[in-house]
Design a protein around this motif. Structure first.
Motif, short mmCIF file in Angstrom:
data_model
loop_
_atom_site.label_atom_id
_atom_site.label_comp_id
_atom_site.label_asym_id
_atom_site.label_seq_id
_atom_site.Cartn_x
_atom_site.Cartn_y
_atom_site.Cartn_z
N VAL A 1 -1.16 6.76 4.65
CA VAL A 1 -0.49 5.47 4.48
C VAL A 1 1.03 5.65 4.52
CG1 VAL A 1 -0.08 3.57 2.88
CG2 VAL A 1 -2.38 4.43 3.20
N LEU A 2 1.52 6.70 3.83
CA LEU A 2 2.97 6.93 3.81
C LEU A 2 3.50 7.27 5.21
CD1 LEU A 2 3.69 8.84 0.49
CD2 LEU A 2 4.01 6.44 1.05
N VAL A 3 2.75 8.10 5.92
CA VAL A 3 3.19 8.46 7.27
C VAL A 3 3.23 7.20 8.15
CG1 VAL A 3 2.58 9.75 9.35
CG2 VAL A 3 2.40 10.83 7.11
N GLY A 4 2.21 6.36 8.00
CA GLY A 4 2.12 5.16 8.83
C GLY A 4 3.21 4.15 8.53
N ALA A 5 3.85 4.29 7.35
CA ALA A 5 4.88 3.32 6.97
C ALA A 5 6.06 3.35 7.93
CB ALA A 5 5.36 3.58 5.55
N ARG B 1 -9.11 14.31 -4.04
CA ARG B 1 -8.44 14.94 -2.92
C ARG B 1 -8.43 14.01 -1.69
NH1 ARG B 1 -7.92 20.59 -2.38
NH2 ARG B 1 -6.92 21.03 -0.38
N GLY B 2 -9.59 13.38 -1.47
CA GLY B 2 -9.70 12.46 -0.34
C GLY B 2 -8.75 11.30 -0.46
N GLN B 3 -8.63 10.77 -1.68
CA GLN B 3 -7.71 9.65 -1.88
C GLN B 3 -6.28 10.07 -1.65
OE1 GLN B 3 -8.81 8.03 -5.76
NE2 GLN B 3 -9.84 6.37 -4.66
N ARG B 4 -5.95 11.29 -2.07
CA ARG B 4 -4.58 11.76 -1.84
C ARG B 4 -4.31 11.91 -0.35
NH1 ARG B 4 -5.15 14.99 -6.52
NH2 ARG B 4 -5.56 16.89 -5.38
N THR B 5 -5.27 12.49 0.37
CA THR B 5 -5.09 12.65 1.82
C THR B 5 -4.89 11.31 2.49
OG1 THR B 5 -6.67 14.45 1.61
CG2 THR B 5 -6.08 13.79 3.84
N ALA B 6 -5.73 10.33 2.13
CA ALA B 6 -5.64 9.01 2.75
C ALA B 6 -4.31 8.34 2.40
CB ALA B 6 -6.81 8.14 2.30
N MET C 1 0.83 -1.21 0.00
CA MET C 1 0.00 0.00 0.00
C MET C 1 0.86 1.25 0.00
SD MET C 1 -2.89 -1.18 2.76
CE MET C 1 -3.47 0.49 3.12
N ALA C 2 1.95 1.21 0.77
CA ALA C 2 2.82 2.39 0.84
C ALA C 2 3.46 2.66 -0.53
CB ALA C 2 3.90 2.18 1.90
N ILE C 3 3.92 1.59 -1.20
CA ILE C 3 4.52 1.78 -2.53
C ILE C 3 3.48 2.29 -3.52
CG2 ILE C 3 5.57 0.56 -4.48
CD1 ILE C 3 6.89 -1.30 -2.34
N ALA C 4 2.29 1.67 -3.49
CA ALA C 4 1.22 2.10 -4.40
C ALA C 4 0.84 3.56 -4.13
CB ALA C 4 0.00 1.19 -4.23
N SER C 5 0.78 3.93 -2.86
CA SER C 5 0.42 5.31 -2.52
C SER C 5 1.49 6.28 -3.00
CB SER C 5 0.27 5.46 -1.00
OG SER C 5 -0.84 4.74 -0.55
N ALA C 6 2.75 5.89 -2.81
CA ALA C 6 3.84 6.78 -3.23
C ALA C 6 3.79 7.01 -4.73
CB ALA C 6 5.19 6.21 -2.82
#
Lengths: 239, 72, 169
Positions: free
Chosen positions: A159-163, A150-155, A70-75
């Motif tokens: 995910v990145l912070v939680g990594a 925008r919501g997806q970007r925030t979420a 998820m972190a890689i996908a989010s990045a």
């Protein structure tokens, strides 16, 4: 049009893979259950409770692996404005949350007979519980925004912070005194598990990984259809 | 035979912890799978109906059987 | 769809690179923040003190108060487990192979409790220097093997079980 081109191509690749992944999942989990429950020996110290490991450890790995994905996908989604990344993150989150929950519950069921406690606030257990809350927080956040970009970007930022929690989970047992023992398999001087117990563990992990892929594809199909429905309805409203 | 089954289920006296662990995993993963399949089917069905309706064809007639994804 | 003219495309690339740097620098900041926070709270993250940690703490600026609840962990020293005169209270010594601490505990010990085994006990330090435990948890190491293999290793004198492993920690 550009928006749809990618997902359809994805489905053309993913749909034929689905039966294969399903087959591997059934075979691996079946084999691991047989090996884990019937042929593998009890542990010299922990007796039969070691069999909880064949579920506990693979789900712990998946809890972290799914989060890493998820972190890689989010990045990639954040940096390259690549919408499928958000979609993969959103589709993965419930799967990761389920694995984390299994990890916590089976760990508790293992801790009671061996350590003498269902739960303690040691660094390993607390950091995995935090991972579970991050999953839940992400799911709540991404659903609250109703799929706005925008919501997806925030979420995804969440995910990145939680990594940052991932290395803390992994190394918690080495950095601090914990009740939980250090790693048995992923360690510098090779696994500290007898092969007869290592095999069911590894085979179960393969099964859990392909299970993740199966459910991921299914959830992505649901997400894709939902997006198309939304776009169709919006189009109708305009017309 | 029955003895061996009881012995197996007892798991050296720790059956009360081992079996719930396996059951929890089975229930959570099966539940996740079922929910995911249902949702995918639901959304895909609604999408099909919407498309059929938009094309002006009755919902029941499968005029949209041709893969319309690329046409859109 | 769009025919990007060169300046347009390079502007998009710049934006992507800027976002990449933003994410990377954010990650670095976050990692630094995490390290700082974890270091600051190390004392409360640590699940238990070893007898050596405790001795250092006692010699330091912030010694343990008489009724302060804390956890102490280590190995149960060989031949140290005794039952007190009341027939219920167990007395044993916890060691990290540098320092030892005497522990008394009235209650049910976990299955894995035995001499040479790692344990974590919570309780408070009595005025006589004996740690009065209210709970004793067993800690086990990360090796898993069948009983026969463990026996064979012991017979062959190649046993470096939990005792040795935890010494190094």
């Amino acid at each position: 049009m550009h928006k749809y081109a990618n997902p359809n191509q994805f489905l053309r690749i993913a749909n034929p893979l689905l039966p294969w992944f399903s087959g591997v999942t059934v075979l691996c989990i079946g084999a691991a259950l047989y090996l884990g429950l019937f042929t593998s020996p009890p542990d010299y110290q922990q007796g039969d409770t070691v069999r909880i490991m064949y579920i506990h450890v693979p789900s712990a790995w998946m809890a972290m692996f799914v989060y890493g994905s998820m972190a890689i996908a989010s990045a990639t989604a954040l940096i390259w404005r690549h919408p499928p990344g958000h979609m993969i993150t959103k589709a993965s989150a419930p799967i990761g949350a389920c694995f984390t929950m299994i990890c916590l519950l089976t760990g508790s069921l293992w801790g009671k007979p061996m350590w003498g406690t269902w739960w303690q606030w040691d660094a390993r257990m607390t950091s995995v519980l935090i991972l579970f809350f991050i999953y839940i927080g992400y799911i709540a956040l991404v659903n609250a925004f109703d799929d706005s970009a925008r919501g997806q970007r925030t979420a995804s930022v969440l995910v990145l912070v939680g990594a940052v929690n991932l290395p803390i989970i992994k190394f918690s047992v080495e950095w601090w005194n914990t009740l939980h023992q250090p790693a048995s398999v992923v360690r510098f001087d090779g696994p500290a598990i007898h092969p007869s117990m290592l095999w069911p563990l590894l085979i179960m992990s393969v099964g859990f990984t392909t299970f993740y892929l199966v459910v991921l594809i299914l959830r992505l199909r649901g997400e894709l259809a939902a997006t198309k429905i939304r776009n169709l309805r919006l189009g109708q409203a305009d017309a | 035979m029955a003895d061996r089954i009881t012995e197996f289920l007892a798991m050296g006296g720790h059956g009360a912890f081992i079996w719930p662990a396996y059951i929890v995993a089975a229930v959570v993963l099966t539940g996740l799978l079922i929910v995911s399949i249902k949702n995918a089917r639901n959304q895909e069905r609604i999408l099909k109906q919407l498309r059929a309706a938009r094309r002006g064809a009755p919902t029941g007639a499968q005029s949209g059987a041709r893969n319309s994804d690329d046409a859109r | 769809m769009t025919h990007d003219s060169p300046p347009l495309r390079s502007r998009a690339a710049t934006r992507k690179r800027r976002r990449l740097y933003a994410v990377l620098s954010g990650a670095v900041m976050l990692a630094i923040a995490a390290v700082l926070v974890l270091t600051a709270f190390e004392d409360s993250i640590v699940f238990f003190y070893s007898p050596t940690d405790l001795a250092e703490k006692q010699a330091g600026r912030d010694p343990v108060k008489p009724d302060q609840l804390l956890r102490v962990g280590g190995l149960v020293e060989e031949d140290s487990v005794k039952t007190a005169a009341d027939g219920v209270t167990k007395l044993f010594t916890v060691t990290d192979l540098k320092n030892t601490l005497r522990v008394s505990f009235k209650g049910i010990l976990p299955d894995l409790f035995r001499e040479g085994q790692g344990i974590v006990s919570s309780g408070s330090l009595g005025p006589d220097g004996i740690f009065v435990a209210t709970e004793v948890l067993a800690k086990h190491d990360e090796t898993y093997m069948p009983p026969e293999v463990a026996d064979a290793l012991k017979r062959a004198g190649e046993w470096k079980g939990d005792e040795e492993k935890e010494k190094t920690q």
